[in-house]
Each structure stands twice: as structure tokens, then as C-alpha cells.
Design an enzyme around this catalytic site. Structure first.
Site, PDB file in Angstrom:
ATOM      1  N   LYS A 183     -10.122  -2.402   0.872  1.00 40.80           N
ATOM      2  CA  LYS A 183      -8.789  -2.730   1.386  1.00 40.80           C
ATOM      3  C   LYS A 183      -8.641  -4.242   1.318  1.00 40.80           C
ATOM      4  O   LYS A 183      -9.370  -4.984   1.987  1.00 40.80           O
ATOM      5  CB  LYS A 183      -8.641  -2.238   2.834  1.00 40.80           C
TER       6      LYS A 183
ATOM      7  N   GLU B 251      -7.239  -0.744  -2.717  1.00 35.10           N
ATOM      8  CA  GLU B 251      -5.945  -0.405  -2.120  1.00 35.10           C
ATOM      9  C   GLU B 251      -5.226  -1.656  -1.642  1.00 35.10           C
ATOM     10  O   GLU B 251      -5.786  -2.470  -0.902  1.00 35.10           O
ATOM     11  CB  GLU B 251      -6.121   0.554  -0.939  1.00 35.10           C
TER      12      GLU B 251
END
Length: 242
Positions: free
Chosen positions: A37, A109
Site C-alpha cells: 500500500k 495498491e
């Protein structure tokens, strides 16, 4: 495809649950998976973020986030308001590349959409994808309004010389309306890329064991799944007038 960049056409389109499904399907196929992330916003230091949610749903994957900011804003804005260091595209690319030396697949992501800013210089997830020369998967909404944002995102991916792997519908409604049904044919056309899956609405609320068992059925073979786009379109095609 050692690194796959996962972005969305906006917020709340199902990026994290889609990432978890891809991670679960890849793990079931026997591949080691890492989820990165780039910047987590809108959570306190003691709260679980998107990376932890992927682990909860997908099972044994490596989950990492580079930075965390408390306010639910674009990462660059959230970093500035919190008085914290921003994340730069080269840092994202370096972290993903390192994970790729240790795993079969890295899922990177983003936060929000492709051009959400991470730093004062205007660095974006698209810049990180360019540094990595990694394919981009776009998670999209199902219904009215999704065609414009999908096409704009796809055009930007290609304008940067990047490979658009395909699109995934992040939340397919239990009772899809006419626009959603028509979009099954229109989305791959406007994106000029294959439709690689459709996750059912509420997939993130499914028990982890059931989620892992079902994930492959939501994704196309390119994402280690068994989902068939044409069969899905036929099943969900719009009813004739009258």
C-alpha cells in the site's frame, strides 16, 4: 507479471477487496504474494489499514505500507496537513522492486485514482508505475457514470506508455440496473482492454475462508481465476424492451 499496479477510477470502487481477491487467487495457485500500500490515509496508527484488510481476507501474504496519514485525504494533502513526510514515486517503486525480488507477485495498491498526488511535486501512482514499467489494472464501478472515468483512466495509462492489463468491476450489484448490464459490453470497449473480473457486492464482508474459496470464481484466468467474461455477459445481458 511480477508487479501489478492496482488503481481505481476513484475512491470506494473496491480496490482493496479486489486486491485481496487477486492475492487469494495467486496464493491458491501456489505463488508467493506481497501487497504494498503506497500510502494509507484516514486511519490512526493503531487502526488496521488496507494492507491488513488484504491479509485478513486473502490469508498468508506479505502486507506492507510505506506511509500512513490520519486524515482521509489525498496522500499529498494528508501528509502536508499532518506535518509528515510525503511519499515520492521513486520510494514506491523501490519498495515494490525490492518485494519483487522476494515474491512471485507484488500487488501495488494506490490511493484513490491514478493521478492522485503523493507529494508537492505532483508525483502520482502513474509515475511509480512508469518507473517500474509495470502493468496497470483498473478497478471500476458497475453503474451509470463509470464509462467516462474508465476511459479517461485508460487513456492516461496508455499516454504514459504503460500496459493496461484490464479492468475489474469492484462491486457487482445483486440486482444490477440497465446501465450496469450494458456496461459489461461497454467497459472493455471504452477501456480497449479486457474485463478481467467482477466481484459481488459485499464480498469484503464474507468470512475469510469463504472469500478465499470464492475469489478464483470472481477473476479471469489472467488473474489466476476461472471467471469467464462472455458467460457473465450472457447471464447478465439486458432484457429486451416490452
Amino acid at each position: 507479471m511480477p508487479i501489478l499496479v492496482i488503481t481505481g477510477t476513484g475512491t470506494e470502487v473496491g480496490k482493496t477487496v479486489t486486491t485481496a481477491a487477486i492475492a487469494g487467487a495467486a496464493t491458491a495457485a501456489g505463488r508467493s504474494v506481497a501487497v504494498l500500500k503506497a500510502a494509507q490515509t484516514g486511519v490512526r496508527p493503531d487502526e488496521p489499514g488496507d494492507a491488513e484488510e488484504v491479509t485478513r481476507l486473502a490469508g498468508p501474504v506479505t502486507a506492507t505500507e510505506i506511509a500512513r496519514y490520519p486524515e482521509p485525504l489525498a496522500p499529498g494533502t494528508a501528509a502536508r496537513r499532518a506535518g509528515l513526510a510525503p511519499v515520492h514515486p521513486h520510494e514506491i517503486a523501490e519498495a515494490a522492486a525490492k518485494l519483487a525480488t522476494e515474491h512471485d507477485l507484488v500487488l501495488l495498491e494506490g490511493a484513490g485514482g491514478l493521478l492522485v498526488r503523493f507529494d508537492p511535486a505532483g508525483g502520482t501512482l502513474a509515475d511509480a508505475a512508469g518507473l517500474l514499467a509495470a502493468p496497470v489494472l483498473v478497478v471500476v464501478a458497475a453503474g451509470l457514470g463509470t464509462l467516462n472515468t474508465t476511459e479517461l483512466t485508460a487513456r492516461e495509462v496508455r499516454a504514459r506508455g504503460l500496459d493496461l492489463a484490464g479492468v475489474v468491476i469492484g462491486s457487482w450489484p445483486t440486482e444490477p440496473d440497465l446501465a450496469s448490464r450494458c456496461n459489461l459490453a461497454d467497459l472493455p470497449e471504452v477501456a480497449d482492454a479486457p474485463l478481467l473480473g467482477a466481484l459481488p457486492a459485499g464480498a469484503g464482508a464474507v468470512a475469510p475462508e469463504a472469500f478465499r474459496a470464492a475469489a478464483r470464481g470472481w477473476l479471469a484466468p489472467r488473474l489466476d481465476g476461472t471467471w469467464d467474461a462472455e458467460a457473465f455477459r450472457i447471464r447478465e445481458r439486458p432484457r429486451a424492451f416490452g
